[in-house]
Write an enzyme that holds these catalytic residues in place. Structure first.
Site, PDB file in Angstrom:
ATOM      1  N   ARG A 109       0.808  -1.234   0.000  1.00 56.55           N
ATOM      2  CA  ARG A 109       0.000   0.000   0.000  1.00 56.55           C
ATOM      3  C   ARG A 109       0.841   1.284   0.000  1.00 56.55           C
ATOM      4  O   ARG A 109       0.351   2.358   0.363  1.00 56.55           O
ATOM      5  CB  ARG A 109      -0.966   0.032   1.190  1.00 56.55           C
ATOM      6  CG  ARG A 109      -1.963  -1.091   1.160  1.00 56.55           C
ATOM      7  CD  ARG A 109      -3.234  -0.711   1.879  1.00 56.55           C
ATOM      8  NE  ARG A 109      -4.188  -1.790   1.780  1.00 56.55           N
ATOM      9  CZ  ARG A 109      -4.290  -2.785   2.657  1.00 56.55           C
ATOM     10  NH1 ARG A 109      -3.508  -2.793   3.720  1.00 56.55           N
ATOM     11  NH2 ARG A 109      -5.178  -3.727   2.486  1.00 56.55           N
ATOM     12  N   LYS A 131       3.139  11.765 -11.280  1.00 58.92           N
ATOM     13  CA  LYS A 131       2.388  10.872 -12.179  1.00 58.92           C
ATOM     14  C   LYS A 131       3.171   9.564 -12.288  1.00 58.92           C
ATOM     15  O   LYS A 131       4.334   9.572 -12.713  1.00 58.92           O
ATOM     16  CB  LYS A 131       2.222  11.491 -13.572  1.00 58.92           C
ATOM     17  CG  LYS A 131       1.119  12.529 -13.635  1.00 58.92           C
ATOM     18  CD  LYS A 131       0.818  12.944 -15.061  1.00 58.92           C
ATOM     19  CE  LYS A 131      -0.324  13.954 -15.104  1.00 58.92           C
ATOM     20  NZ  LYS A 131      -0.576  14.473 -16.464  1.00 58.92           N
ATOM     21  N   GLU A 173       9.807  19.998 -23.896  1.00 52.23           N
ATOM     22  CA  GLU A 173       9.023  20.260 -22.681  1.00 52.23           C
ATOM     23  C   GLU A 173       9.484  21.577 -22.034  1.00 52.23           C
ATOM     24  O   GLU A 173       8.686  22.300 -21.441  1.00 52.23           O
ATOM     25  CB  GLU A 173       9.151  19.109 -21.676  1.00 52.23           C
ATOM     26  CG  GLU A 173       8.605  17.769 -22.161  1.00 52.23           C
ATOM     27  CD  GLU A 173       7.065  17.683 -22.217  1.00 52.23           C
ATOM     28  OE1 GLU A 173       6.375  18.641 -21.826  1.00 52.23           O
ATOM     29  OE2 GLU A 173       6.563  16.630 -22.684  1.00 52.23           O
ATOM     30  N   LYS A 213       7.121  23.839 -13.525  1.00 51.09           N
ATOM     31  CA  LYS A 213       6.282  22.646 -13.334  1.00 51.09           C
ATOM     32  C   LYS A 213       5.925  22.473 -11.855  1.00 51.09           C
ATOM     33  O   LYS A 213       4.780  22.165 -11.516  1.00 51.09           O
ATOM     34  CB  LYS A 213       6.977  21.392 -13.879  1.00 51.09           C
ATOM     35  CG  LYS A 213       6.142  20.145 -13.605  1.00 51.09           C
ATOM     36  CD  LYS A 213       6.353  19.001 -14.528  1.00 51.09           C
ATOM     37  CE  LYS A 213       5.318  17.911 -14.181  1.00 51.09           C
ATOM     38  NZ  LYS A 213       5.416  16.726 -14.960  1.00 51.09           N
ATOM     39  N   GLU A 223      -4.507  17.371 -11.488  1.00 52.79           N
ATOM     40  CA  GLU A 223      -4.958  17.819 -12.815  1.00 52.79           C
ATOM     41  C   GLU A 223      -6.464  18.058 -12.914  1.00 52.79           C
ATOM     42  O   GLU A 223      -7.120  17.602 -13.836  1.00 52.79           O
ATOM     43  CB  GLU A 223      -4.490  16.815 -13.878  1.00 52.79           C
ATOM     44  CG  GLU A 223      -4.422  17.423 -15.261  1.00 52.79           C
ATOM     45  CD  GLU A 223      -3.701  16.527 -16.271  1.00 52.79           C
ATOM     46  OE1 GLU A 223      -2.546  16.137 -16.029  1.00 52.79           O
ATOM     47  OE2 GLU A 223      -4.329  16.229 -17.299  1.00 52.79           O
ATOM     48  N   ARG A 227      -3.172  22.393 -13.779  1.00 50.43           N
ATOM     49  CA  ARG A 227      -2.145  21.431 -14.253  1.00 50.43           C
ATOM     50  C   ARG A 227      -2.338  21.108 -15.733  1.00 50.43           C
ATOM     51  O   ARG A 227      -1.397  20.701 -16.412  1.00 50.43           O
ATOM     52  CB  ARG A 227      -2.167  20.147 -13.403  1.00 50.43           C
ATOM     53  CG  ARG A 227      -1.041  19.206 -13.791  1.00 50.43           C
ATOM     54  CD  ARG A 227      -0.812  18.078 -12.812  1.00 50.43           C
ATOM     55  NE  ARG A 227       0.295  17.245 -13.245  1.00 50.43           N
ATOM     56  CZ  ARG A 227       0.982  16.426 -12.474  1.00 50.43           C
ATOM     57  NH1 ARG A 227       0.677  16.331 -11.204  1.00 50.43           N
ATOM     58  NH2 ARG A 227       1.968  15.696 -12.956  1.00 50.43           N
ATOM     59  N   ASN A 231      -0.413  20.404 -20.521  1.00 52.37           N
ATOM     60  CA  ASN A 231      -0.815  19.631 -21.707  1.00 52.37           C
ATOM     61  C   ASN A 231      -0.660  20.432 -22.997  1.00 52.37           C
ATOM     62  O   ASN A 231      -0.965  19.912 -24.080  1.00 52.37           O
ATOM     63  CB  ASN A 231      -2.272  19.163 -21.578  1.00 52.37           C
ATOM     64  CG  ASN A 231      -2.433  18.175 -20.424  1.00 52.37           C
ATOM     65  OD1 ASN A 231      -1.473  17.518 -20.058  1.00 52.37           O
ATOM     66  ND2 ASN A 231      -3.612  18.097 -19.853  1.00 52.37           N
ATOM     67  N   HIS A 234       0.312  18.826 -26.293  1.00 49.79           N
ATOM     68  CA  HIS A 234       0.216  17.378 -26.115  1.00 49.79           C
ATOM     69  C   HIS A 234      -1.003  16.739 -26.764  1.00 49.79           C
ATOM     70  O   HIS A 234      -0.999  15.540 -27.011  1.00 49.79           O
ATOM     71  CB  HIS A 234       0.262  17.016 -24.624  1.00 49.79           C
ATOM     72  CG  HIS A 234       1.657  17.077 -24.062  1.00 49.79           C
ATOM     73  ND1 HIS A 234       2.366  18.259 -23.979  1.00 49.79           N
ATOM     74  CD2 HIS A 234       2.491  16.113 -23.583  1.00 49.79           C
ATOM     75  CE1 HIS A 234       3.553  18.018 -23.460  1.00 49.79           C
ATOM     76  NE2 HIS A 234       3.657  16.720 -23.216  1.00 49.79           N
ATOM     77  N   HIS A 238       0.333  13.965 -28.903  1.00 52.95           N
ATOM     78  CA  HIS A 238       0.059  12.536 -28.720  1.00 52.95           C
ATOM     79  C   HIS A 238      -0.478  11.912 -30.009  1.00 52.95           C
ATOM     80  O   HIS A 238      -0.209  10.742 -30.291  1.00 52.95           O
ATOM     81  CB  HIS A 238      -0.935  12.313 -27.571  1.00 52.95           C
ATOM     82  CG  HIS A 238      -0.298  12.464 -26.218  1.00 52.95           C
ATOM     83  ND1 HIS A 238      -0.976  12.872 -25.092  1.00 52.95           N
ATOM     84  CD2 HIS A 238       0.991  12.267 -25.818  1.00 52.95           C
ATOM     85  CE1 HIS A 238      -0.135  12.912 -24.067  1.00 52.95           C
ATOM     86  NE2 HIS A 238       1.056  12.566 -24.474  1.00 52.95           N
ATOM     87  N   HIS A 252       9.233  11.237 -27.748  1.00 51.00           N
ATOM     88  CA  HIS A 252       8.095  12.006 -27.239  1.00 51.00           C
ATOM     89  C   HIS A 252       8.213  13.514 -27.508  1.00 51.00           C
ATOM     90  O   HIS A 252       7.287  14.147 -28.000  1.00 51.00           O
ATOM     91  CB  HIS A 252       7.956  11.733 -25.737  1.00 51.00           C
ATOM     92  CG  HIS A 252       6.899  12.543 -25.061  1.00 51.00           C
ATOM     93  ND1 HIS A 252       5.553  12.321 -25.267  1.00 51.00           N
ATOM     94  CD2 HIS A 252       6.980  13.596 -24.193  1.00 51.00           C
ATOM     95  CE1 HIS A 252       4.856  13.183 -24.552  1.00 51.00           C
ATOM     96  NE2 HIS A 252       5.692  13.967 -23.892  1.00 51.00           N
TER      97      HIS A 252
HETATM   98  N1  GLY Z   1       3.537  15.716 -18.173  1.00 46.83           N
HETATM   99  C1  GLY Z   1       2.512  16.583 -17.763  1.00 46.83           C
HETATM  100  C2  GLY Z   1       2.189  16.472 -16.316  1.00 46.83           C
HETATM  101  O1  GLY Z   1       2.990  15.982 -15.545  1.00 46.83           O
HETATM  102  O2  GLY Z   1       1.123  16.857 -15.920  1.00 46.83           O
END
Ligand code: GLY
Length: 349
Positions: A109, A131, A173, A213, A223, A227, A231, A234, A238, A252
């Site tokens: 956990r 993330k 980025e 960031k 997000e 946040r 994007n 992106h 993507h 990427h």
């Molecule tokens: N890569 C975008 C974020 O971490 O939200």
């Protein structure tokens, strides 16, 4: 979510010793992929603080960010006697920090983890902001959780051995962070020679970029709102990345750079972004990243990829656009014709 400490280190050994002792672990495991295990582990495993650490090695590249690798990490932790008080140190690119972060977040956990990113992309993006996850059923980052590392230690010495393509991938980025931040940062990025980089200056720029960031993910860790600024580039990016998978996969950051061209154009026509700033940024991108060739016959498939992006709500394509450098407009939409016009602009640039 727990707070995440980002340390820009001059002395990796010292920063790591300090970060480990803050976690008071009973055991330490170090996770790397096969490539980082060969080029980076020999350096860090000489550190006294890792003298008794257990090593876990997984296969490299995004195609191994899967259940098999994850299960190998869980099994190694289990068989190595890891407890709730054990610490996992992830050293590598985004694949290692994403998968390792998820393994740590779910083992018993949740145990503490530290990220030591070794690529520019993972330094300025993947390793910061909690993330974590793996790919599943062919879908990128389909399974995962938000959970911050205890610390992220950035040592730009690792950049010395990185090839230009990987530097450029991370730099896309950084361009995004400049665009959502301010004109000074963007100007510095657009005039920097990333192909013959001055590493001292790059180090400062990485610190500034990560700070952008950090500010955003601290305000909105999961997000729900701001946040989404991260994007930018992106949604189209993507789509380019998925499209390329069918032909010739691209890094990427290259897809993000091309996505920025499309989304800056949408920003100009929909939210009043200054044309001159768009042209300056597009010039830089074309000069350094070239372009993936598409024809108008490819538009429907690119649109299809955008429609299935997991950022969308009820099938409506969600964009983050700009009204100025630093003027962020989240939750924007565009019609099919506007998106096709932006693809035209990309092709004709
Ligand atoms: N890569 C975008 C974020 O971490 O939200």
């Amino acid at each position: 979510m727990n707070l995440q400490k980002v340390i820009i280190s001059e002395h990796l050994d010292r920063a790591l010793t300090e970060s480990i002792s803050e976690c008071e672990p009973d055991k330490v495991f170090v996770l790397a992929d096969d490539t980082t295990a060969r080029c980076c582990l020999p350096v860090v495993e000489r550190f006294e603080c890792l003298r008794d650490a257990h090593r876990i090695v997984i296969m490299p590249t995004d195609s191994h960010k899967d259940l098999t690798s994850l299960s190998h990490v869980w099994q190694s932790l289990s068989e190595g006697g890891a407890t709730r008080h054990t610490l996992l140190i992830n050293i590598g690119g985004g694949m290692v920090t994403d998968l390792g972060g998820f393994a740590a977040s779910t083992f018993k956990r949740g145990i503490n983890y530290i990220n030591i990113p070794t690529t520019l992309l993972s330094m300025v993006d993947a390793s910061v902001g909690g993330k974590t996850g793996i790919n599943f059923l062919g879908l990128k980052n389909e399974i995962g959780v938000f959970n911050n590392a205890k610390s992220v230690i950035l040592d730009t010495e690792f950049l010395k051995t990185l090839d230009t393509e990987n530097l450029l991938s991370g730099y896309a980025e950084m361009l995004k962070h400049g665009l959502i931040s301010d004109e000074h940062m963007l100007g510095q990025l657009l005039s920097f020679d990333i192909e013959q980089p001055n590493l001292e200056l790059l180090k400062q720029m990485v610190a500034d970029s990560v700070a952008v960031k950090q500010r955003i993910v601290t305000d909105d860790p999961t997000e729900k709102g701001i946040r989404k600024a991260l994007n930018l580039g992106h949604t189209a990016g993507h789509a380019f990345e998925s499209f390329a998978l069918k032909h010739q996969p691209v890094l990427h950051g290259y897809a993000v750079a091309w996505g920025l061209i499309v989304e800056l154009y949408l920003s100009v026509i929909k939210t009043g972004f200054p044309t001159s700033k768009m042209r300056q940024t597009v010039r830089f991108i074309l000069d350094h990243y070239g372009k993936m060739n598409i024809t108008c016959d490819d538009y429907p498939i690119l649109l299809e990829f955008m429609t299935h992006d997991k950022k969308n709500i009820a099938g409506i394509i969600n964009f983050t656009l700009l009204e100025s450098v630093g003027g962020i407009r989240i939750d924007q939409t565009a019609t099919r014709d506007e998106i096709y016009e932006a693809f035209d602009f990309y092709r004709e640039s």
